[in-house]
Design a protein around this motif. Structure first.
Motif, PDB file in Angstrom:
ATOM      1  N   SER B  38       0.996  -1.294   0.203  1.00 15.60           N
ATOM      2  CA  SER B  38       0.264  -0.420   0.160  1.00 15.60           C
ATOM      3  C   SER B  38       0.708   1.256  -0.093  1.00 15.60           C
ATOM      4  N   LYS B  39       0.442   2.400  -0.635  1.00 13.63           N
ATOM      5  CA  LYS B  39       0.976   3.263  -0.433  1.00 13.63           C
ATOM      6  C   LYS B  39       1.547   4.422   1.605  1.00 13.63           C
ATOM      7  N   THR B  40       0.737   3.615   2.065  1.00 14.85           N
ATOM      8  CA  THR B  40       1.230   4.195   3.472  1.00 14.85           C
ATOM      9  C   THR B  40       2.376   3.121   3.941  1.00 14.85           C
ATOM     10  N   GLU B  41       2.120   1.995   3.269  1.00 16.95           N
ATOM     11  CA  GLU B  41       3.795   1.026   3.896  1.00 16.95           C
ATOM     12  C   GLU B  41       4.423   2.299   3.913  1.00 16.95           C
ATOM     13  N   LYS B  42       5.057   1.407   4.733  1.00 13.24           N
ATOM     14  CA  LYS B  42       7.068   2.539   4.886  1.00 13.24           C
ATOM     15  C   LYS B  42       8.079   1.798   3.854  1.00 13.24           C
ATOM     16  N   ASP B  43       8.270   2.754   3.399  1.00 11.96           N
ATOM     17  CA  ASP B  43       9.557   2.152   1.975  1.00 11.96           C
ATOM     18  C   ASP B  43      10.702   1.734   2.925  1.00 11.96           C
ATOM     19  N   GLU B  44      10.611   1.543   4.024  1.00 14.45           N
ATOM     20  CA  GLU B  44      12.019   1.466   5.072  1.00 14.45           C
ATOM     21  C   GLU B  44      12.216  -0.872   4.813  1.00 14.45           C
ATOM     22  N   ILE B  45      10.884  -1.070   4.764  1.00 18.74           N
ATOM     23  CA  ILE B  45      10.985  -2.001   4.654  1.00 18.74           C
ATOM     24  C   ILE B  45      11.816  -3.218   3.414  1.00 18.74           C
ATOM     25  N   TYR B  46      11.823  -2.288   2.319  1.00 23.00           N
ATOM     26  CA  TYR B  46      12.113  -3.020   1.277  1.00 23.00           C
ATOM     27  C   TYR B  46      14.196  -2.451   1.573  1.00 23.00           C
ATOM     28  N   ARG B  47      14.073  -1.594   2.258  1.00 20.38           N
ATOM     29  CA  ARG B  47      16.036  -1.244   2.482  1.00 20.38           C
ATOM     30  C   ARG B  47      16.709  -2.429   2.924  1.00 20.38           C
ATOM     31  N   LYS B  48      17.933  -2.077   2.520  1.00 18.34           N
ATOM     32  CA  LYS B  48      18.966  -3.284   2.635  1.00 18.34           C
ATOM     33  C   LYS B  48      20.040  -2.719   1.914  1.00 18.34           C
ATOM     34  N   GLU B  49      21.650  -2.763   2.929  1.00 21.31           N
ATOM     35  CA  GLU B  49      22.669  -2.414   2.880  1.00 21.31           C
ATOM     36  C   GLU B  49      22.868  -3.098   1.528  1.00 21.31           C
ATOM     37  N   ALA B  50      23.489  -2.216   0.754  1.00 22.90           N
ATOM     38  CA  ALA B  50      24.211  -3.096  -0.926  1.00 22.90           C
ATOM     39  C   ALA B  50      25.167  -3.542  -0.546  1.00 22.90           C
ATOM     40  N   GLY B  88      26.097   8.153   4.346  1.00 25.80           N
ATOM     41  CA  GLY B  88      27.477   7.433   4.215  1.00 25.80           C
ATOM     42  C   GLY B  88      26.953   5.956   4.324  1.00 25.80           C
ATOM     43  N   THR B  89      25.524   5.538   3.998  1.00 23.43           N
ATOM     44  CA  THR B  89      25.872   4.443   4.217  1.00 23.43           C
ATOM     45  C   THR B  89      24.712   3.613   2.887  1.00 23.43           C
ATOM     46  N   TYR B  90      25.269   2.396   1.455  1.00 29.17           N
ATOM     47  CA  TYR B  90      24.055   2.940   0.532  1.00 29.17           C
ATOM     48  C   TYR B  90      23.145   2.334   0.739  1.00 29.17           C
ATOM     49  N   TYR B  91      21.830   1.569   0.241  1.00 29.31           N
ATOM     50  CA  TYR B  91      21.309   0.952  -0.234  1.00 29.31           C
ATOM     51  C   TYR B  91      20.518   0.745  -0.739  1.00 29.31           C
ATOM     52  N   THR B  92      20.032  -0.607  -0.931  1.00 30.74           N
ATOM     53  CA  THR B  92      19.166  -1.014  -2.188  1.00 30.74           C
ATOM     54  C   THR B  92      17.368  -0.557  -1.799  1.00 30.74           C
ATOM     55  N   GLU B 182      21.018  -7.636  -4.773  1.00 33.82           N
ATOM     56  CA  GLU B 182      20.991  -7.911  -3.914  1.00 33.82           C
ATOM     57  C   GLU B 182      19.575  -9.167  -3.360  1.00 33.82           C
ATOM     58  N   TYR B 183      18.708  -8.391  -3.964  1.00 35.09           N
ATOM     59  CA  TYR B 183      16.876  -9.328  -3.790  1.00 35.09           C
ATOM     60  C   TYR B 183      17.135 -10.685  -4.928  1.00 35.09           C
TER      61      TYR B 183
END
Lengths: 333, 382
Positions: B38-50, B88-92, B182-183
């Motif tokens: 959903s649009k309200t879902e936090k983008d953070e759940i898809y964030r993972k360090e590259a 300073g940290t890279y994330y997908t 990574e995915y």
């Protein structure tokens, strides 16, 4: 509560609620936009050291006065409201495009945006017809703005709130979706960029600010943004709707951008207003180079990031303005 | 095991329709609604360090995944639009954030020498590391993750759905899998755990180390070689040719099953001289057994001013490849063309007959040999 204080409270993040005031209606119905007789490449730079308190914090009333000085000089009016009335009509929907990517410290200052909103109100534009916008809600919030979407009140939101067009807009090397704010909501745009260094394209000011109106700016930073930045500004819906550019150079940055790097920023304490984005960028580039020289840093060209897109924006294919500083009329007030 | 299948015209259309239905309707019918982000879902759940980046002073980073080597300031994304520097940290930003998920025939990728007739659970995320003016999937490849609808499909889910839909392959495709590295890597690992293979459909625009590491979990790769001139890559693709050729050589060194697609675009990359040079390079560097597919271009995205590729141009390209000594040269996007079939280089008989994405006959034995003359046919057959 004073009107200024009220606007500030409503825009700032954390304010609990918003109460609208009636837009002022002076009954003046001057023709908007058609009476501007000045040369397009005239810039007015208004500077004052009195805009900050002893702690360096901006004083809203002083920022408003500074803007009024610049506006009346640029539009050759006695009163600020007359200047705004020359720019916008009462039924315009005015988008104020700010720049918030760097968060607090190096984003379009809230005090300046308040002053612009006041100016629009003085021209009879109702609050419901004013949209303060940038790329994303997240960016706006980071910079201290409060997201406001109530259709009957002053609005403040990012492109992600309303999405992008599903039509591809193209010019030259650029093919992008445009923000629905630009396409469907605004009839007029006031561009309020900040003046700062940019690690890839050299510097950012008026032209680059519209990367915040397209859906794919990440694709257009190659070759120092040349010709992409100029191409984006050629998209008709952007080009036709811009009424005024106000560069927020209250605090500017000469190195380390686009993020805020306090060690490389300076209090320029100035606003630069004009209609020609190329002229504004050329003058902004000049200011940044001057500061870099003073700080014994290499020029942007020597650093491998000369903003050549400015000259491209002035070339025959674009003709967006004048990049020759000697041909500009820069009025200091 | 010998697979021999002959279809009537009616059966062909029926099967095609079923397969298309699978592709387009599968999600609607099988995907639980809760998987739709959903649009309200936090983008953070898809964030993972590259995995591949270097930290630089002043919170900058340098991406080491693809040859662009983007230097990215804090809060900015790279050219791909799906990787972000955060303090300073890279994330997908697209780990588990699939914008497309379909069941496709493997022939659609196209991979013709890799389990012909199999189904591939095909996924993509938003983003791409080049900017092809002829991109067929530009609405997802040139978008950023927050601008398009997506499904929450973490690697274990992908493997499970592949299994549930009887797909023996997971395909990373549609946009550019390099940018969801990574995915893809973790999906491939999870897939292997349940006996599902993985194939990458890519532009080959990736650095050597990430590609070598990826070879540990992939089973086949299809490379889009978009032209054989630097000029084309620079002006039409916004990339460079050499890194793609380097990837092809690396894949050969790694023993990875690889096929090449060359989209033939009228006036831009259809010069016979260029095609001859490319075929010579393939023979010299990769060998005669790497299949090449000459695909038909249709006007789309920023190249709407050019006509579709005439079939004769594709035939010319295929003839050049065959004359140069390439054993398996195909014609793509022209359903029913003879060039869709696999011919035995020894006895010259048709050993796999295809129409569109359908395999009608398969005369390759379980040991990967021509049924008629026992010629060894390169590929992954079982």
């Amino acid at each position: 509560m004073k009107r200024r204080k009220f606007i500030k409270t409503s825009l700032q993040a954390g304010s609990a609620f918003y109460l609208g005031l009636n837009a002022n209606c002076r009954g003046e119905d001057q023709q908007a936009h058609s009476t501007i007789s000045l040369k397009r490449s005239t810039l007015v730079e208004a500077k004052s050291y009195r805009i900050r308190d002893t702690y360096g914090k901006l004083i809203s009333s002083q920022v408003e006065q500074l803007l009024n000085k610049a506006m009346t000089r640029l539009l050759e009016t006695e009163k600020p409201e007359s200047a705004w009335q020359k720019l916008v009509k009462k039924d315009d929907v005015v988008g104020i495009k700010i720049n918030c990517l760097a968060g607090r410290g190096m984003s379009t200052h809230l005090e300046l945006v308040e002053a612009i909103v006041e100016g629009l109100r003085s021209a009879g534009v109702p609050d419901r017809n004013i949209i303060i916008w940038d790329r994303a809600n997240r960016d706006l919030e980071k910079a201290g703005y409060k997201i406001q979407t109530n259709r009957n009140k002053l609005k403040c939101y990012g492109n992600d709130q309303v999405g992008y067009s599903r039509r591809l807009y193209e010019f030259g090397e650029v093919g992008s979706f445009l923000s629905n704010i630009v396409i469907h909501q605004c009839t007029a745009i006031i561009n309020v960029p900040i003046l700062k260094d940019h690690g890839i394209v050299g510097m950012t000011n008026a032209l680059k600010n519209f990367f915040g109106a397209i859906h794919n700016p990440n694709k257009y930073h190659d070759n120092c943004g040349d010709p992409y930045i100029a191409d984006v500004n050629m998209l008709p819906d952007i080009r036709k709707k811009i009424r005024l550019i106000i560069t927020d150079a209250l605090t500017a940055q000469y190195e380390g951008g686009p993020p805020y790097m306090p060690q490389w920023s300076w209090q320029h304490n100035g606003l630069i207003v004009g209609f020609d984005p190329v002229a504004l960028d050329s003058y902004g580039y000049h200011l940044i180079e001057k500061k870099r020289k003073e700080k014994k840093l290499p020029s942007l060209k020597e650093a491998g990031r000369e903003p050549t897109y400015i000259a491209t924006a002035a070339d025959k294919a674009h003709q967006l303005g004048t990049d020759d500083l000697s041909k500009l009329q820069i009025i200091q007030v | 095991m010998k697979i021999k299948q002959l279809l009537t015209r009616r059966e062909f259309f029926k099967n095609s329709a079923q397969l298309c239905g699978l592709g387009t309707c599968w999600l609607a019918s099988s995907m639980p609604i809760s998987l739709l982000a959903s649009k309200t879902e936090k983008d953070e759940i898809y964030r993972k360090e590259a995995r591949y980046f270097e930290k630089l002073p002043n919170r900058k980073i340098k991406c080491l995944l693809c040859p662009r080597e983007c230097v990215i300031d804090d809060q900015e994304t790279g050219y791909c639009g799906v990787r972000e520097n955060h303090e300073g940290t890279y994330y997908t930003l697209v780990y588990g954030r699939a914008c497309s998920a379909n069941v496709d025939p493997i022939e659609k990728k196209p991979l013709f020498h890799f389990f012909p007739g199999s189904k591939a659970f095909s996924i993509a995320t938003a983003g791409c590391n080049v900017l092809c003016k002829f991109c067929q999937n530009w609405e997802i490849s040139q978008a950023r993750p927050d601008q398009i609808n997506s499904y929450t499909l973490f690697p274990a889910d992908v493997a499970a759905y592949a299994k549930r839909t009887n797909c023996k392959i997971i395909a990373y495709t549609y946009s550019e899998p390099v940018i969801f590295y990574e995915y893809m890597y973790d999906c491939a690992e999870k897939g292997h755990e349940v006996g599902v293979r993985s194939v990458m459909i890519t532009n080959g625009y990736i650095q050597a180390q990430p590609m070598r590491d990826l070879c540990d979990v992939l089973d086949a790769v299809k490379i889009d070689l978009k032209a054989f001139t630097e000029k084309f890559y620079r002006e039409i693709v916004a990339g460079h040719l050499k890194p793609v050729l380097d990837t092809l050589i690396l894949l050969k060194e790694e023993g990875m099953w690889t096929e090449i697609v060359y989209l033939v675009i009228p006036t831009l990359n259809d010069d016979p001289k260029e095609l001859k040079q490319m075929c010579k390079w393939i023979i010299d560097e990769l060998g005669a057994d790497v299949p090449i597919h000459f695909s038909r271009f249709y006007p789309v995205y920023r190249l709407r001013n050019l006509p579709p590729t005439p079939p004769k141009t594709l035939e010319m390209a295929r003839d050049i490849a065959l004359d140069a000594g390439i054993h398996y040269a195909y014609i793509g996007n022209v359903p029913g063309h003879e060039g869709e079939n696999t011919f035995c280089p020894q006895c010259k008989k048709v050993i796999i007959r295809r129409i569109g994405y359908q395999v009608l006959e398969n005369h390759i034995t379980a040991r990967g040999q021509c049924e008629y003359c026992n010629q060894k046919i390169p590929g992954v057959w079982q």
